[in-house]
Motif scaffolding. Structure first.
Motif, short mmCIF file in Angstrom:
data_model
loop_
_atom_site.label_atom_id
_atom_site.label_comp_id
_atom_site.label_asym_id
_atom_site.label_seq_id
_atom_site.Cartn_x
_atom_site.Cartn_y
_atom_site.Cartn_z
N LYS A 1 0.81 -1.21 0.00
CA LYS A 1 0.00 0.00 0.00
C LYS A 1 0.85 1.27 0.00
O LYS A 1 0.37 2.34 -0.34
N SER A 2 2.10 1.19 0.41
CA SER A 2 2.98 2.36 0.40
C SER A 2 4.38 1.93 -0.01
O SER A 2 4.74 0.75 0.09
N MET A 3 5.18 2.88 -0.44
CA MET A 3 6.55 2.57 -0.82
C MET A 3 7.34 2.12 0.40
O MET A 3 8.17 1.23 0.32
N ASP A 4 7.05 2.73 1.55
CA ASP A 4 7.72 2.34 2.78
C ASP A 4 7.41 0.88 3.13
O ASP A 4 8.31 0.12 3.50
N SER A 5 6.16 0.49 2.99
CA SER A 5 5.77 -0.90 3.27
C SER A 5 6.45 -1.85 2.28
O SER A 5 6.83 -2.96 2.65
N LEU A 6 6.61 -1.41 1.06
CA LEU A 6 7.27 -2.23 0.04
C LEU A 6 8.72 -2.50 0.44
O LEU A 6 9.19 -3.64 0.37
N TYR A 7 9.43 -1.47 0.87
CA TYR A 7 10.82 -1.63 1.28
C TYR A 7 10.97 -2.46 2.55
O TYR A 7 11.97 -3.13 2.74
N ARG A 8 9.95 -2.40 3.44
CA ARG A 8 10.00 -3.19 4.66
C ARG A 8 9.45 -4.59 4.48
O ARG A 8 9.32 -5.34 5.44
N LYS A 9 9.07 -4.93 3.22
CA LYS A 9 8.54 -6.25 2.88
C LYS A 9 7.24 -6.56 3.61
O LYS A 9 6.97 -7.69 3.97
N GLN A 10 6.43 -5.54 3.80
CA GLN A 10 5.10 -5.71 4.38
C GLN A 10 4.10 -5.64 3.23
O GLN A 10 3.43 -4.63 3.02
N PHE A 11 4.03 -6.73 2.48
CA PHE A 11 3.23 -6.77 1.27
C PHE A 11 1.76 -7.02 1.57
O PHE A 11 1.42 -7.73 2.51
N CYS A 12 0.89 -6.43 0.75
CA CYS A 12 -0.53 -6.75 0.87
C CYS A 12 -0.88 -7.91 -0.06
O CYS A 12 -1.91 -8.54 0.12
N ASN A 13 -0.03 -8.18 -1.04
CA ASN A 13 -0.25 -9.29 -1.95
C ASN A 13 1.05 -9.61 -2.67
O ASN A 13 1.85 -8.71 -2.92
N ALA A 14 1.25 -10.87 -2.99
CA ALA A 14 2.44 -11.30 -3.72
C ALA A 14 2.06 -12.49 -4.60
O ALA A 14 1.18 -13.27 -4.25
N ALA A 15 2.73 -12.59 -5.73
CA ALA A 15 2.45 -13.69 -6.66
C ALA A 15 3.48 -14.79 -6.48
O ALA A 15 4.63 -14.54 -6.15
N ASN A 16 3.03 -16.00 -6.71
CA ASN A 16 3.92 -17.15 -6.77
C ASN A 16 4.41 -17.24 -8.21
O ASN A 16 3.81 -17.89 -9.04
N VAL A 17 5.49 -16.52 -8.51
CA VAL A 17 5.93 -16.39 -9.89
C VAL A 17 6.58 -17.67 -10.41
O VAL A 17 7.08 -18.48 -9.64
N SER A 18 6.53 -17.81 -11.71
CA SER A 18 7.01 -19.01 -12.38
C SER A 18 7.71 -18.62 -13.67
O SER A 18 7.41 -17.59 -14.26
N ASP A 19 8.61 -19.46 -14.12
CA ASP A 19 9.28 -19.23 -15.41
C ASP A 19 8.34 -19.48 -16.58
O ASP A 19 8.65 -19.12 -17.69
N TYR A 20 7.21 -20.10 -16.34
CA TYR A 20 6.30 -20.49 -17.42
C TYR A 20 5.06 -19.62 -17.52
O TYR A 20 4.31 -19.76 -18.47
N LYS A 21 4.83 -18.77 -16.56
CA LYS A 21 3.63 -17.92 -16.58
C LYS A 21 4.05 -16.48 -16.78
O LYS A 21 4.97 -16.00 -16.11
N ILE A 22 3.34 -15.76 -17.67
CA ILE A 22 3.72 -14.38 -17.99
C ILE A 22 2.78 -13.37 -17.34
O ILE A 22 3.22 -12.34 -16.87
N THR A 23 1.48 -13.66 -17.27
CA THR A 23 0.51 -12.69 -16.78
C THR A 23 0.03 -13.06 -15.38
O THR A 23 -0.33 -14.21 -15.12
N TYR A 24 0.03 -12.07 -14.49
CA TYR A 24 -0.40 -12.26 -13.11
C TYR A 24 -1.48 -11.23 -12.79
O TYR A 24 -1.31 -10.05 -13.06
N ARG A 25 -2.60 -11.68 -12.23
CA ARG A 25 -3.72 -10.79 -11.92
C ARG A 25 -3.89 -10.68 -10.40
O ARG A 25 -3.88 -11.67 -9.69
N PHE A 26 -4.07 -9.42 -9.96
CA PHE A 26 -4.38 -9.13 -8.57
C PHE A 26 -5.72 -8.43 -8.53
O PHE A 26 -5.94 -7.46 -9.25
#
Length: 145
Positions: free
Chosen positions: A64-89
């Motif tokens: 929700k904020s840049m500060d939260s991003l740097y502190r790794k306080q995410f509101c959502n994160a994707a389980n990324v893969s080498d085989y998937k290109i598009t991620y929806r939140f």
């Protein structure tokens, strides 16, 4: 003979439980909750002078904020893969900050010369922000510079 019949019946039940002809609904076509909005991240790998098998997606996170991003306080994160290109939140309306990272596993100094800051196994980051509007789908292309 009896065990073969039992196995055949179990196999038929297992195969019959799947319905490959059912198209279902495309999760990309409908927003389920009208109070939310969605953002699609197109997480394509950059075209650099390295083999594709040496580049890997490692992170796609939102806060929700840049500060939260740097502190790794995410509101959502994707389980990324080498085989998937598009991620929806699907999120509540508002501004969200994102970070995406890729890593290089090529040999020798290839990763360093391709722009990865620490060479092999280091992470190349990109970040920015997106605005989510109620009932709308927004598309964001991730660009690594």
């Amino acid at each position: 003979m009896k065990t073969i019949r039992i196995l055949a019946v179990l196999l038929l039940c297992f195969i019959g439980s799947c319905n490959p002809d059912d198209p279902g609904t495309d999760p990309g076509s409908v927003i389920q909750d009208p109070t939310h909005g969605s953002v699609d991240f197109n997480f394509t790998l950059p075209e650099i002078n390295l083999p594709d098998k040496g580049l890997h997606r490692v992170d796609l996170s939102l806060a929700k904020s840049m500060d939260s991003l740097y502190r790794k306080q995410f509101c959502n994160a994707a389980n990324v893969s080498d085989y998937k290109i598009t991620y929806r939140f699907t999120l509540l309306p508002g501004r969200y900050f994102y970070q995406a990272g890729i890593t290089c596993t090529c040999q020798a100094d290839s990763c360093l010369y391709a722009g990865f800051p620490g060479g092999k196994l280091s992470i190349w980051w990109t970040s920015g922000w997106v605005d989510v509007e109620k009932g709308k789908v927004f598309s964001k292309n991730l660009i690594f510079q």
